[in-house]
Design an enzyme around this catalytic site. Structure first.
Site, PDB file in Angstrom:
ATOM      1  N   ASP A 138      29.867  36.035  43.468  1.00 28.13           N
ATOM      2  CA  ASP A 138      30.270  37.440  43.373  1.00 28.13           C
ATOM      3  C   ASP A 138      31.784  37.500  43.417  1.00 28.13           C
ATOM      4  O   ASP A 138      32.407  36.792  44.222  1.00 28.13           O
ATOM      5  CB  ASP A 138      29.684  38.218  44.561  1.00 28.13           C
ATOM      6  CG  ASP A 138      29.213  39.606  44.167  1.00 28.13           C
ATOM      7  OD1 ASP A 138      29.859  40.210  43.286  1.00 28.13           O
ATOM      8  OD2 ASP A 138      28.219  40.084  44.739  1.00 28.13           O
ATOM      9  N   HIS A 194      37.031  41.865  37.665  1.00 27.54           N
ATOM     10  CA  HIS A 194      36.204  42.156  38.837  1.00 27.54           C
ATOM     11  C   HIS A 194      35.201  41.041  39.148  1.00 27.54           C
ATOM     12  O   HIS A 194      34.549  41.075  40.188  1.00 27.54           O
ATOM     13  CB  HIS A 194      35.474  43.483  38.645  1.00 27.54           C
ATOM     14  CG  HIS A 194      36.405  44.661  38.681  1.00 27.54           C
ATOM     15  ND1 HIS A 194      36.526  45.483  39.777  1.00 27.54           N
ATOM     16  CD2 HIS A 194      37.297  45.118  37.782  1.00 27.54           C
ATOM     17  CE1 HIS A 194      37.436  46.412  39.550  1.00 27.54           C
ATOM     18  NE2 HIS A 194      37.924  46.221  38.328  1.00 27.54           N
TER      19      HIS A 194
HETATM   20  C1  GDG Z   1      31.478  44.254  40.591  1.00 23.22           C
HETATM   21  C2  GDG Z   1      31.576  42.783  40.971  1.00 23.22           C
HETATM   22  C3  GDG Z   1      33.077  43.400  42.861  1.00 23.22           C
HETATM   23  C4  GDG Z   1      24.625  49.985  45.117  1.00 23.22           C
HETATM   24  N1  GDG Z   1      23.435  50.614  45.107  1.00 23.22           N
HETATM   25  C5  GDG Z   1      23.709  51.896  45.012  1.00 23.22           C
HETATM   26  C6  GDG Z   1      25.077  52.068  44.967  1.00 23.22           C
HETATM   27  N2  GDG Z   1      25.610  50.883  45.032  1.00 23.22           N
HETATM   28  C7  GDG Z   1      27.058  50.642  45.086  1.00 23.22           C
HETATM   29  C8  GDG Z   1      27.446  49.971  46.368  1.00 23.22           C
HETATM   30  C9  GDG Z   1      28.752  49.352  45.981  1.00 23.22           C
HETATM   31  C10 GDG Z   1      28.542  49.028  44.524  1.00 23.22           C
HETATM   32  O1  GDG Z   1      27.451  49.784  44.063  1.00 23.22           O
HETATM   33  C11 GDG Z   1      28.202  47.572  44.296  1.00 23.22           C
HETATM   34  O2  GDG Z   1      29.396  46.852  44.372  1.00 23.22           O
HETATM   35  P1  GDG Z   1      29.438  45.281  44.526  1.00 23.22           P
HETATM   36  O3  GDG Z   1      30.848  44.913  44.702  1.00 23.22           O
HETATM   37  O4  GDG Z   1      28.577  44.897  45.673  1.00 23.22           O
HETATM   38  O5  GDG Z   1      28.782  44.650  43.208  1.00 23.22           O
HETATM   39  P2  GDG Z   1      28.937  44.886  41.589  1.00 23.22           P
HETATM   40  O6  GDG Z   1      28.290  46.130  41.143  1.00 23.22           O
HETATM   41  O7  GDG Z   1      28.396  43.651  40.972  1.00 23.22           O
HETATM   42  O8  GDG Z   1      30.524  44.985  41.361  1.00 23.22           O
HETATM   43  C12 GDG Z   1      31.818  42.641  42.470  1.00 23.22           C
HETATM   44  C13 GDG Z   1      33.069  44.809  42.315  1.00 23.22           C
HETATM   45  O9  GDG Z   1      32.761  44.846  40.900  1.00 23.22           O
HETATM   46  C14 GDG Z   1      34.416  45.498  42.503  1.00 23.22           C
HETATM   47  O10 GDG Z   1      35.434  44.718  41.961  1.00 23.22           O
HETATM   48  O11 GDG Z   1      33.143  43.472  44.257  1.00 23.22           O
HETATM   49  O12 GDG Z   1      31.968  41.283  42.819  1.00 23.22           O
HETATM   50  O13 GDG Z   1      30.397  42.073  40.582  1.00 23.22           O
HETATM   51  O14 GDG Z   1      29.806  50.265  46.104  1.00 23.22           O
HETATM   52  O15 GDG Z   1      27.525  50.907  47.394  1.00 23.22           O
HETATM   53  N3  GDG Z   1      25.693  53.250  44.867  1.00 23.22           N
HETATM   54  C15 GDG Z   1      24.903  54.334  44.822  1.00 23.22           C
HETATM   55  N4  GDG Z   1      23.537  54.258  44.868  1.00 23.22           N
HETATM   56  C16 GDG Z   1      22.900  53.054  44.977  1.00 23.22           C
HETATM   57  O16 GDG Z   1      21.672  52.978  45.059  1.00 23.22           O
HETATM   58  N5  GDG Z   1      25.498  55.530  44.720  1.00 23.22           N
END
Ligand code: GDG
Length: 460
Positions: free
Chosen positions: A369, A160
């Site tokens: 990312d 990821h």
């Molecule tokens: C890893 C990789 C890759 C955020 N704040 C809250 C919340 N979130 C959710 C968002 C989103 C998720 O968390 C964050 O996803 P990201 O992809 O932006 O970032 P990472 O956590 O670093 O994810 C990344 C991913 O894995 C998938 O492969 O895209 O590059 O680093 O869904 O909405 N969710 C809730 N409350 C919050 O306050 N429920």
């Protein structure tokens, strides 16, 4: 219903399992929850709880179409495996931050020990036809350990995070012992073509693997495996619907009222140094400095739920951002206007989609990312008649697909401030055009398309 690529049960393995009705801020949890909701299967991993001994007890739960099987970790294993090697060594390395790598031999041992325990427990759970899909950098050697226990099933891996170039990877002590175990998987999935090139390059030039004419790799000890890019995505239609209904929520109304007509800029990120938050705050400060006419017309809401508090760098970045938010408000706020609203709290997805829809600008500026789902969620949540603008870092995997965002280098405060200004002033026709183009990408490649493409390739 999408057709199953194979009759076997799907067994998903990840370090952390998002149990039903847990709101889990994290991309892996969001994506796997959505992927399993439709396909069904077994999800195995850490419960998120600590116990006297790692894996002493297996907790089972069934909900909707998903069977959950989780184990607890001992404090010592948590510290060396999770906080130590996975998040103190591998995470910074994979995010191009060798300066933050903290390598300790006993952390590596803890990492290998927990992977062996995962392999033991998993071995007892799987049947002959199961398709096993292992996720992320916490579990790199798991397939090799399962193979040693006689497991012959199809086993896939998905990374990821980004994968940096071989020249950087080799700075990781014992990199070959660890990374070469990836050859025990049948398929290694990464997000982008750049990550794939780095993976192939590493195998070909650092481990003596060769590339066959059919595109498969042959490891130095003769095992055949495949690697390919599968850009992860979101439940596009589901989130769009959620955002629409969220608008009648009390909380969304309260946010809108509080804005009193000001334009909202939103950022949502786990509190992580890879997300470029200090740089983002600086760019916003730069905008306020050079565009006084925007004062009182805009508000920046940054939601940043704390993450990995056991790792020092995460506690430090939290302090740094508190200082920075305080500094910006101290310098620019008026009695009736605060330029920054900074929140270290997690919100249910349902509300997040409404917040995204309320915001004219989505500001997503990670330094690196793998993909970045927030960028995609922001786009999917917009009102088609009056969509907002996405300002996106070139160094997020999502920038490869969302080319109609305003793409920026997050380290260049001036460039980010330019993009913010352009986004704030963008005419409706251009906003619609860009949004339509991005939404078309997300409708075509949603989370179902991602899962189906991956599992089809794994079962080929
Ligand atoms: C890893 C990789 C890759 C955020 N704040 C809250 C919340 N979130 C959710 C968002 C989103 C998720 O968390 C964050 O996803 P990201 O992809 O932006 O970032 P990472 O956590 O670093 O994810 C990344 C991913 O894995 C998938 O492969 O895209 O590059 O680093 O869904 O909405 N969710 C809730 N409350 C919050 O306050 N429920």
């Amino acid at each position: 219903m999408t057709p199953r690529p194979s009759g076997g049960r799907l067994v998903v393995v990840s370090n952390r399992v998002a149990l039903p009705r847990q709101s889990a801020p994290g991309g892996l949890a969001s994506a796997l929850q959505a992927a399993l909701r439709e396909r069904g299967g077994l999800w195995f991993g850490w419960s998120g709880k600590l116990a006297a001994e790692t894996g002493a007890e297996l907790h089972r739960l069934h909900d909707a179409k998903i069977d959950y099987a989780t184990i607890d970790l001992s404090r010592a294993d948590h510290d060396s495996f999770y906080a130590g090697f996975a998040n103190g060594t591998l995470w910074p390395m994979l995010h191009y931050r060798p300066d933050l790598v903290n390598y300790q031999r006993d952390h590596l041992h803890g990492y290998l020990r927990v992977n062996e325990l995962f392999a033991d427990r998993l071995r007892q759970l799987i049947a002959r036809d199961d398709i096993i899909w292992v996720h992320d950098y916490h579990l790199i050697p798991l397939a090799a350990m399962l193979r040693r226990r006689g497991v012959k099933n199809r086993i896939g891996f998905f990374l990821h995070t980004p994968l940096p170039a071989a020249g950087l990877l080799i700075a990781l002590p014992n990199h070959r012992e660890l990374l070469e175990t990836l050859a025990s998987y049948d398929l290694i999935g990464v997000h982008t073509a750049r990550d794939l090139r780095a993976l192939e390059d590493y195998f070909l030039h650092e481990t003596g693997a060769t590339m066959r004419r059919d595109g498969r790799l042959r490891s130095a000890n003769g095992r055949l495996f495949r690697a390919a890019a599968f850009p992860i995505s979101i439940d596009t239609a589901g989130l769009a619907g959620m955002a629409r209904t969220a608008m009648s929520n009390k909380e969304i109304g309260q946010l809108r009222d509080s804005l009193e007509g000001r334009l909202l800029i939103i950022g949502v990120d786990r509190l992580d140094y890879s997300k470029g938050l200090p740089q983002r705050f600086q760019a916003y400060a730069r905008l306020l400095e050079r565009a006084p006419e925007l004062h009182r017309r805009i508000t920046f809401l940054q939601i940043a739920p704390p993450s990995r508090g056991a790792v020092l760098e995460y506690r430090e970045i939290r302090r740094e951002l508190e200082r920075s938010a305080g500094h910006i408000n101290g310098k620019y706020a008026a009695p009736d206007w605060a330029p920054v609203r900074y929140i270290n709290k997690s919100f249910p997805h349902r509300l997040l989609t409404g917040y995204y829809r309320t915001a004219r600008v989505g500001l997503v500026t990670p330094l690196r990312d793998g993909m970045n789902l927030v960028a995609k969620e922001y786009v999917a949540s917009q009102d088609p008649d009056d969509p907002g603008v996405l300002v996106l870092s070139r160094f997020a995997g999502a920038a490869q697909e969302l080319t109609d965002a305003l793409l920026v280098n997050p380290a260049d405060a001036e460039e980010v401030a330019d993009a913010l200004e352009r986004a704030i002033n963008m005419p409706l026709a251009e906003r619609r055009e860009r949004w339509n183009a991005m939404m078309a990408v997300l409708q075509k490649n949603d989370i179902t398309a991602w899962r189906v493409a991956y599992l089809q390739a794994l079962c080929r």
